[in-house]
Design a protein around this motif. Sequence first.
Motif, short mmCIF file in Angstrom:
data_model
loop_
_atom_site.label_atom_id
_atom_site.label_comp_id
_atom_site.label_asym_id
_atom_site.label_seq_id
_atom_site.Cartn_x
_atom_site.Cartn_y
_atom_site.Cartn_z
N UNK A 135 0.84 -1.20 0.00
CA UNK A 135 0.00 0.00 0.00
C UNK A 135 0.88 1.25 0.00
N UNK A 136 0.40 2.32 -0.62
CA UNK A 136 1.19 3.56 -0.63
C UNK A 136 1.36 4.13 0.78
N UNK A 137 2.47 4.81 1.01
CA UNK A 137 2.75 5.40 2.32
C UNK A 137 1.67 6.38 2.75
N UNK A 138 1.06 7.05 1.80
CA UNK A 138 0.02 8.02 2.11
C UNK A 138 -1.24 7.39 2.70
N UNK A 139 -1.34 6.07 2.60
CA UNK A 139 -2.51 5.35 3.14
C UNK A 139 -2.23 4.78 4.53
N UNK A 140 -1.14 5.20 5.16
CA UNK A 140 -0.76 4.65 6.46
C UNK A 140 -1.89 4.82 7.47
N UNK A 141 -2.26 3.74 8.09
CA UNK A 141 -3.30 3.65 9.12
C UNK A 141 -4.66 4.13 8.61
N UNK A 142 -4.95 3.81 7.36
CA UNK A 142 -6.29 4.08 6.85
C UNK A 142 -7.25 3.03 7.45
N UNK A 143 -8.53 3.12 7.12
CA UNK A 143 -9.53 2.23 7.71
C UNK A 143 -9.23 0.76 7.45
#
Length: 157
Positions: free
Chosen positions: A32-40
């Motif tokens: 997953x992209x770093x920008x999605x860290x700890x998304x839902x």
Amino acid sequence: MPSTATKVDTKLANAWKSKAGRDLTEAELMAMPEGEYMNDKQLDFFRARLEAQKEDLLSNAGETTEHLREDTSIVPDPADRATIEEEHALELRTRDRERKLLKKISQALARLDSGEYGFCDETGEPIGLGRLLARPTATLSLEAQQRRELKQKMFGD
């Protein structure tokens, strides 16, 4: 050959978009992209992992209780009795460690609910997916943990 590896990575990188967090693999999570860290979806993945670990530990605790109840027979041979007692002591020490881990799992689940999960308690920086996969109850980034261990080694805290 490199284009095949790129296609696989692209497939992994986009797989998370169509799956529930609980259904993601570790490879898909890491892609997953770093920008999605700890998304839902990541939070859902770790919640499922922590809850499964908690269920396993609770199940083991029940088995230990049953096992200790079954082995209460009186054994006349002192060597056999000592062996049984040592096995019980080892099992109880293991369960004590698991009890402490259960507490950490409960704390991690509480951090998931409060939105603090995945971020270092000391620095507020992301802990990192690799570390959380290895130790879902981690509260410190690798660097902060290394600093803490170095201080403990130096000062005996």
